[in-house]
Scaffold this motif. Structure first.
Motif, PDB file in Angstrom:
ATOM      1  N   ASP A 169       0.852  -1.194   0.000  1.00 58.49           N
ATOM      2  CA  ASP A 169       0.000   0.000   0.000  1.00 58.49           C
ATOM      3  C   ASP A 169       0.884   1.239   0.000  1.00 58.49           C
ATOM      4  O   ASP A 169       2.108   1.157  -0.123  1.00 58.49           O
ATOM      5  N   GLN A 170       0.270   2.416   0.121  1.00 54.24           N
ATOM      6  CA  GLN A 170       1.039   3.662   0.026  1.00 54.24           C
ATOM      7  C   GLN A 170       2.092   3.772   1.121  1.00 54.24           C
ATOM      8  O   GLN A 170       3.212   4.241   0.874  1.00 54.24           O
ATOM      9  N   ASP A 261       3.008   5.519 -10.037  1.00 57.89           N
ATOM     10  CA  ASP A 261       2.801   5.855  -8.630  1.00 57.89           C
ATOM     11  C   ASP A 261       1.530   5.267  -8.045  1.00 57.89           C
ATOM     12  O   ASP A 261       1.453   4.981  -6.858  1.00 57.89           O
ATOM     13  N   TYR A 262       0.502   5.131  -8.877  1.00 48.01           N
ATOM     14  CA  TYR A 262      -0.780   4.690  -8.331  1.00 48.01           C
ATOM     15  C   TYR A 262      -0.901   3.169  -8.247  1.00 48.01           C
ATOM     16  O   TYR A 262      -1.888   2.658  -7.753  1.00 48.01           O
ATOM     17  N   ASN A 264      -0.393  -0.434  -6.705  1.00 48.35           N
ATOM     18  CA  ASN A 264      -0.137  -0.906  -5.349  1.00 48.35           C
ATOM     19  C   ASN A 264      -0.604  -2.346  -5.213  1.00 48.35           C
ATOM     20  O   ASN A 264      -1.326  -2.869  -6.063  1.00 48.35           O
ATOM     21  N   TYR A 289      -4.328  -0.860  -9.315  1.00 46.77           N
ATOM     22  CA  TYR A 289      -4.012   0.569  -9.459  1.00 46.77           C
ATOM     23  C   TYR A 289      -5.072   1.400  -8.740  1.00 46.77           C
ATOM     24  O   TYR A 289      -5.876   2.081  -9.328  1.00 46.77           O
ATOM     25  N   ASN A 290      -5.023   1.382  -7.430  1.00 47.28           N
ATOM     26  CA  ASN A 290      -6.073   2.002  -6.633  1.00 47.28           C
ATOM     27  C   ASN A 290      -6.121   3.522  -6.716  1.00 47.28           C
ATOM     28  O   ASN A 290      -7.096   4.137  -6.318  1.00 47.28           O
ATOM     29  N   GLY A 291      -5.071   4.178  -7.241  1.00 46.76           N
ATOM     30  CA  GLY A 291      -5.073   5.638  -7.257  1.00 46.76           C
ATOM     31  C   GLY A 291      -5.484   6.285  -8.564  1.00 46.76           C
ATOM     32  O   GLY A 291      -5.617   7.510  -8.623  1.00 46.76           O
ATOM     33  N   GLU A 294      -9.046   8.277  -8.885  1.00 45.87           N
ATOM     34  CA  GLU A 294      -8.965   9.555  -8.177  1.00 45.87           C
ATOM     35  C   GLU A 294      -8.078  10.542  -8.944  1.00 45.87           C
ATOM     36  O   GLU A 294      -8.396  11.735  -9.037  1.00 45.87           O
ATOM     37  N   GLU A 295      -6.989  10.052  -9.523  1.00 45.99           N
ATOM     38  CA  GLU A 295      -6.069  10.905 -10.291  1.00 45.99           C
ATOM     39  C   GLU A 295      -6.772  11.539 -11.481  1.00 45.99           C
ATOM     40  O   GLU A 295      -6.465  12.675 -11.871  1.00 45.99           O
ATOM     41  N   GLU A 300     -12.292   8.175  -4.783  1.00 52.78           N
ATOM     42  CA  GLU A 300     -11.298   7.168  -4.416  1.00 52.78           C
ATOM     43  C   GLU A 300     -11.890   5.784  -4.674  1.00 52.78           C
ATOM     44  O   GLU A 300     -12.887   5.398  -4.070  1.00 52.78           O
TER      45      GLU A 300
END
Length: 427
Positions: A169-170, A261-262, A264, A289-291, A294-295, A300
């Motif tokens: 995770d992040q 970056d996104y 995870n 790619y959980n982000g 939102e990006e 979210e």
């Protein structure tokens, strides 16, 4: 003027196009069984979508995109991959508001990257991809992997190897990121200019660099698995346990990364080993790619997906001499002798085709012998001969090309007769 096909593209000619159609039919079938529905997005999008959705530090965005300015002054890009477009559509059309979650989507279509053309790598290539958007359940990760594995197995490929990893995770990724920066920074001058730029922006991308892949520091880089927190470790363990219960063999490879970056948690690739490749070759890749939603302006939202190249699939099938069950036969070839029978044959063709019979006739004025040769080349199961005498008698002389058996059939009953024969042959 000598006009030729653009470099890095290909014509898919008759004889090969049937293979593509068969593969596409299998894609639609397996996605139907897994309850994934098709989405079709534009071939070009706003350039910013891929800059944000794929990542400024990637080779795709920096070097490989086909970008142009339209007459309105807008910067547009031929899509280099499918995920960003699917997520853009998901956000724009508010699919997150659907009562049926997760939204399980798939796509098939051409993508475009300006790369050096080589075997299995084209500038226009076709991808099949799956995106499951709206669930953070490890079971959906296992399902997406199972779909990909089952697809390749149903294609008839042998020697498949599933490799999995966790990117965490992040919190886990931040700890790993700090460790990577500390690891590479003292010697970053030994790496290519791209990696030097990536050090602070996204050091994970250094592990995926094509130029510096043999550098000792890459092989000795800190493993993400050493930095997983308890929650990420449990998530990864659940995915692995589900794969084991599904009887899907896998290997863990801590060097497998998804550099954006996104990304995870789960990352995976399917490889193949065998003659024609010389070594283990990656067929496809995927990950969570959980982000990204939102990006791109949505809420979210967790998501996972994969993409595979149909060209690489065909290469693998060829290397393993795996013959696709493509039907290249004709049900019935009409042999017409005389001007009036030729006109009647055109009408009979329409009746046969409306009855579901795959049928054809001569259109280049071949003689009788030439028409029979054409029937042989087309591998017709039956020929239906219509001459002046047959036309006067209201019959067609139907001949089986397998056993030579001949039958006179009333012209008005030809379509029904052929339909019965085709049904018998299928039993």
């Amino acid at each position: 003027m000598d006009i030729r096909i653009p470099r890095g593209t290909q014509d898919i000619l008759p004889g090969d196009s049937e293979k593509w159609q068969w593969i596409e039919a299998k894609i639609h079938d397996i996605c139907r069984r897994f309850n994934y529905t098709e989405i079709r997005t534009p071939i070009f999008e706003q350039t910013e979508l891929f800059q944000r959705g794929v990542g400024d530090t990637t080779d795709i965005v920096q070097k490989e995109m086909y970008t142009f300015t339209d007459r309105g002054g807008r910067s547009l890009t031929l899509r280099p991959e499918g995920t960003a477009s699917v997520v853009r559509s998901y956000v724009e059309n508010k699919l997150y508001g659907s009562p049926n979650q997760p939204e399980k989507l798939y796509y098939i279509g051409p993508m475009f990257r300006y790369e050096r053309p080589q075997s299995g790598r084209m500038r226009q290539f076709f991808q099949f991809g799956v995106e499951a958007i709206g669930s953070d359940d490890p079971a959906i990760d296992a399902e997406v992997i199972a779909l990909a594995m089952q697809f390749y197995e149903e294609m008839g490929l042998k020697g498949l190897k599933l490799v999995v990893n966790s990117l965490g995770d992040q919190e886990s990724r931040k700890a790993h990121r700090d460790a990577l920066i500390a690891h590479f920074k003292p010697h970053i001058h030994e790496f290519c200019s791209d990696c030097q730029e990536r050090l602070e922006k996204n050091p994970l991308r250094i592990l995926d660099c094509k130029k510096d892949r043999e550098h000792p520091l890459i092989h000795d880089a800190p493993s993400i698995l050493e930095y997983l927190n308890d929650e990420s470790r449990e998530y990864f363990n659940t995915v692995k346990r589900l794969l084991e219960e599904m009887e899907i063999p896998y290997e863990v490879d801590a060097t497998l990364v998804r550099g954006l970056d996104y990304y995870n948690n789960t990352a995976f690739e399917i490889m193949i080993e065998g003659e024609g490749f010389g070594a283990i070759t990656t067929l496809m890749g995927g990950g969570r790619y959980n982000g990204l939603v939102e990006e791109l302006g949505g809420p979210e939202t967790p998501a996972i997906g994969f993409a595979l190249s149909i060209e690489r699939l065909l290469m693998a099938l060829d290397a393993q001499n795996a013959a696709l069950p493509v039907d290249k036969t004709l049900d019935c070839y009409l042999v017409a002798i005389g001007e009036e029978p030729k006109e009647k044959a055109a009408v009979l063709l329409t009746q046969l085709r409306r009855a579901g019979i795959k049928a054809d006739k001569d259109y280049v004025h071949k003689k009788v012998k030439g028409q029979f040769k054409a029937a042989d080349r087309l591998r017709a199961s039956y020929t239906a001969v219509l001459g002046e005498d047959e036309l006067a008698g209201g019959v067609v002389n139907v001949k089986s090309m397998n056993n030579g058996e001949q039958t006179e059939v009333p012209i008005s009953e030809l379509a029904n007769y052929m339909k019965e024969k085709m049904e018998e042959n299928e039993k």
